[in-house]
Enzyme design. Structure first.
Site, PDB file in Angstrom:
ATOM      1  N   VAL A   1       0.807  -1.229   0.000  1.00 50.53           N
ATOM      2  CA  VAL A   1       0.000   0.000   0.000  1.00 50.53           C
ATOM      3  C   VAL A   1       0.840   1.278   0.000  1.00 50.53           C
ATOM      4  CG1 VAL A   1      -2.092  -0.987   1.007  1.00 50.53           C
ATOM      5  CG2 VAL A   1      -0.289  -0.108   2.526  1.00 50.53           C
TER       6      VAL A   1
ATOM      7  N   TYR B   1       2.887   5.547  16.504  1.00 52.52           N
ATOM      8  CA  TYR B   1       1.680   4.805  16.098  1.00 52.52           C
ATOM      9  C   TYR B   1       0.436   5.619  16.454  1.00 52.52           C
ATOM     10  CZ  TYR B   1      -1.762   0.972  16.030  1.00 52.52           C
ATOM     11  OH  TYR B   1      -2.875   0.176  15.789  1.00 52.52           O
TER      12      TYR B   1
HETATM   13  N1  LIG Z   1      -4.691  -5.721  16.855  1.00 55.44           N
HETATM   14  C1  LIG Z   1      -5.142  -4.675  17.510  1.00 55.44           C
HETATM   15  O1  LIG Z   1      -5.273  -4.682  18.740  1.00 55.44           O
HETATM   16  C2  LIG Z   1      -5.579  -3.472  16.747  1.00 55.44           C
HETATM   17  C3  LIG Z   1      -6.367  -2.531  17.444  1.00 55.44           C
HETATM   18  C4  LIG Z   1      -6.764  -1.382  16.777  1.00 55.44           C
HETATM   19  C5  LIG Z   1      -6.406  -1.187  15.463  1.00 55.44           C
HETATM   20  N2  LIG Z   1      -5.645  -2.111  14.831  1.00 55.44           N
HETATM   21  C6  LIG Z   1      -5.311  -1.821  13.438  1.00 55.44           C
HETATM   22  O2  LIG Z   1      -5.841  -2.862  12.642  1.00 55.44           O
HETATM   23  C7  LIG Z   1      -5.111  -2.940  11.428  1.00 55.44           C
HETATM   24  C8  LIG Z   1      -4.727  -4.369  11.175  1.00 55.44           C
HETATM   25  O3  LIG Z   1      -3.895  -4.792  12.241  1.00 55.44           O
HETATM   26  P1  LIG Z   1      -3.873  -6.296  12.767  1.00 55.44           P
HETATM   27  O4  LIG Z   1      -3.949  -6.247  14.226  1.00 55.44           O
HETATM   28  O5  LIG Z   1      -4.843  -7.102  12.016  1.00 55.44           O
HETATM   29  O6  LIG Z   1      -2.381  -6.653  12.361  1.00 55.44           O
HETATM   30  P2  LIG Z   1      -1.771  -7.905  11.589  1.00 55.44           P
HETATM   31  O7  LIG Z   1      -0.315  -7.725  11.670  1.00 55.44           O
HETATM   32  O8  LIG Z   1      -2.390  -9.161  12.073  1.00 55.44           O
HETATM   33  O9  LIG Z   1      -2.266  -7.707  10.067  1.00 55.44           O
HETATM   34  C9  LIG Z   1      -1.787  -6.659   9.282  1.00 55.44           C
HETATM   35  C10 LIG Z   1      -1.951  -7.015   7.816  1.00 55.44           C
HETATM   36  O10 LIG Z   1      -1.512  -5.897   7.039  1.00 55.44           O
HETATM   37  C11 LIG Z   1      -0.644  -6.378   6.023  1.00 55.44           C
HETATM   38  N3  LIG Z   1       0.310  -5.340   5.646  1.00 55.44           N
HETATM   39  C12 LIG Z   1       1.340  -4.833   6.379  1.00 55.44           C
HETATM   40  N4  LIG Z   1       2.032  -3.935   5.665  1.00 55.44           N
HETATM   41  C13 LIG Z   1       1.435  -3.853   4.458  1.00 55.44           C
HETATM   42  C14 LIG Z   1       1.688  -3.109   3.278  1.00 55.44           C
HETATM   43  N5  LIG Z   1       2.719  -2.257   3.187  1.00 55.44           N
HETATM   44  N6  LIG Z   1       0.865  -3.262   2.223  1.00 55.44           N
HETATM   45  C15 LIG Z   1      -0.175  -4.124   2.275  1.00 55.44           C
HETATM   46  N7  LIG Z   1      -0.456  -4.886   3.362  1.00 55.44           N
HETATM   47  C16 LIG Z   1       0.339  -4.741   4.431  1.00 55.44           C
HETATM   48  C17 LIG Z   1       0.040  -7.596   6.619  1.00 55.44           C
HETATM   49  O11 LIG Z   1       0.586  -8.441   5.621  1.00 55.44           O
HETATM   50  C18 LIG Z   1      -1.104  -8.228   7.393  1.00 55.44           C
HETATM   51  O12 LIG Z   1      -1.862  -9.105   6.591  1.00 55.44           O
HETATM   52  C19 LIG Z   1      -3.920  -1.988  11.593  1.00 55.44           C
HETATM   53  O13 LIG Z   1      -4.189  -0.768  10.949  1.00 55.44           O
HETATM   54  C20 LIG Z   1      -3.849  -1.799  13.081  1.00 55.44           C
HETATM   55  O14 LIG Z   1      -3.240  -0.588  13.425  1.00 55.44           O
HETATM   56  C21 LIG Z   1      -5.230  -3.244  15.425  1.00 55.44           C
HETATM   57  C1  LIG Z   2       1.291  -4.152  25.693  1.00 57.85           C
HETATM   58  C2  LIG Z   2       0.915  -4.262  24.311  1.00 57.85           C
HETATM   59  C3  LIG Z   2       0.398  -2.979  23.845  1.00 57.85           C
HETATM   60  C4  LIG Z   2       0.396  -3.032  22.402  1.00 57.85           C
HETATM   61  C5  LIG Z   2      -0.029  -1.709  21.914  1.00 57.85           C
HETATM   62  C6  LIG Z   2       0.490  -1.545  20.555  1.00 57.85           C
HETATM   63  C7  LIG Z   2      -0.281  -1.381  19.548  1.00 57.85           C
HETATM   64  C8  LIG Z   2      -1.694  -1.215  19.717  1.00 57.85           C
HETATM   65  C9  LIG Z   2      -2.511  -1.332  18.755  1.00 57.85           C
HETATM   66  C10 LIG Z   2      -3.955  -1.132  18.787  1.00 57.85           C
HETATM   67  O1  LIG Z   2      -4.279  -0.167  17.833  1.00 57.85           O
HETATM   68  C11 LIG Z   2      -4.562  -0.659  20.079  1.00 57.85           C
HETATM   69  C12 LIG Z   2      -4.716  -1.710  21.044  1.00 57.85           C
HETATM   70  C13 LIG Z   2      -4.800  -1.492  22.354  1.00 57.85           C
HETATM   71  C14 LIG Z   2      -4.691  -0.183  23.027  1.00 57.85           C
HETATM   72  C15 LIG Z   2      -3.446  -0.103  23.841  1.00 57.85           C
HETATM   73  C16 LIG Z   2      -3.287   0.624  24.937  1.00 57.85           C
HETATM   74  C17 LIG Z   2      -4.283   1.563  25.402  1.00 57.85           C
HETATM   75  C18 LIG Z   2      -4.803   1.184  26.717  1.00 57.85           C
HETATM   76  C19 LIG Z   2      -6.044   1.951  26.908  1.00 57.85           C
HETATM   77  C20 LIG Z   2      -6.824   1.369  27.994  1.00 57.85           C
HETATM   78  O2  LIG Z   2      -6.503   1.615  29.160  1.00 57.85           O
HETATM   79  O3  LIG Z   2      -7.807   0.700  27.698  1.00 57.85           O
END
Ligand SMILES: NC(=O)c1ccc[n+]([C@@H]2O[C@H](COP(=O)([O-])OP(=O)(O)OC[C@H]3O[C@@H](n4cnc5c(N)ncnc54)[C@H](O)[C@@H]3O)[C@@H](O)[C@H]2O)c1
Ligand SMILES: CCCCC/C=C\C=C\[C@H](O)C/C=C\C/C=C\CCCC(=O)O
Length: 268
Positions: free
Chosen positions: A64, A151
């Site tokens: 992307v 982030y």
């Molecule tokens: N896991 C959480 O707690 C959480 C919480 C809130 C938001 N998010 C957001 O959700 C989204 C997905 O995260 P996830 O937790 O599923 O992570 P993940 O690592 O499981 O999945 C991420 C996916 O994105 C793909 N990806 C990474 N770089 C890329 C690139 N340059 N081009 C195309 N694809 C690419 C990876 O191959 C993978 O399939 C992210 O934007 C993350 O910030 C995650």
């Molecule tokens: C200890 C592991 C923390 C990992 C956080 C890193 C990436 C987070 C990605 C998600 O977008 C957000 C997930 C959870 C939010 C993290 C911390 C906030 C805590 C807020 C609360 O107190 O609920």
């Protein structure tokens, strides 16, 4: 908007949150293209989902951060499904405080690149049908977290970007809505492999780890439910929908101080 029969693209849809969104869309009758940099996992996911959804699911390898690869996805989707995309989900993201330039490139710059391509393909002014452009932001797009300031900044920026686009009349006239989903901890590899800043406040990181280990993690399908709501309800534009367990554990949730609160909370 009606999802049944629509065409959707989900970036980062090979696994995790993106896969949850892909499955939610397929379950509602959409045809879906996974646009992901990880070809092997994408193909495996397509193979699994095709058992239920047949040729309504396929994948196209795409980094992307590369305009040409993003634009190629829109072309392939039109060829494959015989129709332009109605739904674009900008979901791909990473958490890396050390390679912060890559974090910004994927979590923010690429969201803008994908949105430009989506607007070109989907806008009624360009022969598209209009539709919805969704972003996977994060609860960290509306509250601070000291362990991952870069982030957090990218996710705050995405929320701001969505609010700007949604409030722009010319996009509404093109039939486009913009919303973001803001999940708390979801059970995916990202929260295990996140490269957190070790320098800022170790106590905050310890507290976050303790919290992560003590709460029931959301499932990717929970995020899918929120996305369906943001797509189906035509009144929702410029929203940042927090998906959590009804308790962020904090008293200072910044989003509530917006002049026009853009956030709804759903309890799961
Ligand atoms: N896991 C959480 O707690 C959480 C919480 C809130 C938001 N998010 C957001 O959700 C989204 C997905 O995260 P996830 O937790 O599923 O992570 P993940 O690592 O499981 O999945 C991420 C996916 O994105 C793909 N990806 C990474 N770089 C890329 C690139 N340059 N081009 C195309 N694809 C690419 C990876 O191959 C993978 O399939 C992210 O934007 C993350 O910030 C995650
Ligand atoms: C200890 C592991 C923390 C990992 C956080 C890193 C990436 C987070 C990605 C998600 O977008 C957000 C997930 C959870 C939010 C993290 C911390 C906030 C805590 C807020 C609360 O107190 O609920």
């Amino acid at each position: 908007m009606k999802i049944d029969g629509s065409v959707a693209i989900v970036t980062g849809g090979a696994q995790g949150v993106g896969r949850g969104i892909v499955e939610a869309l397929l379950g509602k009758g959409a045809k879906v293209c996974i646009a992901d940099i990880n070809k092997a996992t994408s193909e495996l996911t397509v193979k699994e989902l095709a058992e239920t959804y047949g040729d309504k699911i396929f994948c196209k390898e795409c980094d992307v951060t590369k305009d040409a690869e993003i634009r190629a996805v829109f072309g392939v989707v039109q060829d494959k499904f015989g129709s332009r995309a109605d739904i674009m989900v900008n979901n791909a993201g990473i958490c890396d405080e050390f390679d912060f330039a890559r974090c910004v490139a994927i979590n923010l710059e690429a969201q803008i690149r994908c949105t430009h391509a989506a607007v070109e393909s989907m806008g009624v002014n360009n022969g598209g049908k209009g539709g919805v452009i969704l972003f996977t932001a994060s609860i960290l797009g509306v509250i601070p977290f000291q362990g991952a300031p870069v982030y957090c900044a990218t996710k705050h920026a995405v929320v701001g970007y969505v609010r700007c686009l949604a409030s722009c009349p010319s996009y509404s006239q093109c039939g486009l809505r913009f919303n973001c989903i803001c999940p708390s901890y979801v059970d995916t590899p990202l929260i295990s492999v996140a490269e957190l800043s070790k320098n800022i406040d170790a106590e905050c990181i310890d507290a976050a780890i303790e919290k992560r280990n003590s709460v029931d993690l959301l499932r990717p399908s929970d995020v899918g439910v929120g996305c369906i709501k943001l797509i189906e309800d035509d009144t929702l534009n410029g929203k940042a929908l927090v998906v959590n367990h009804g308790d962020t554990g904090r008293g200072d949730v910044a989003v509530y101080s917006f002049a026009e609160p853009p956030t709804d909370t759903i309890k799961l």
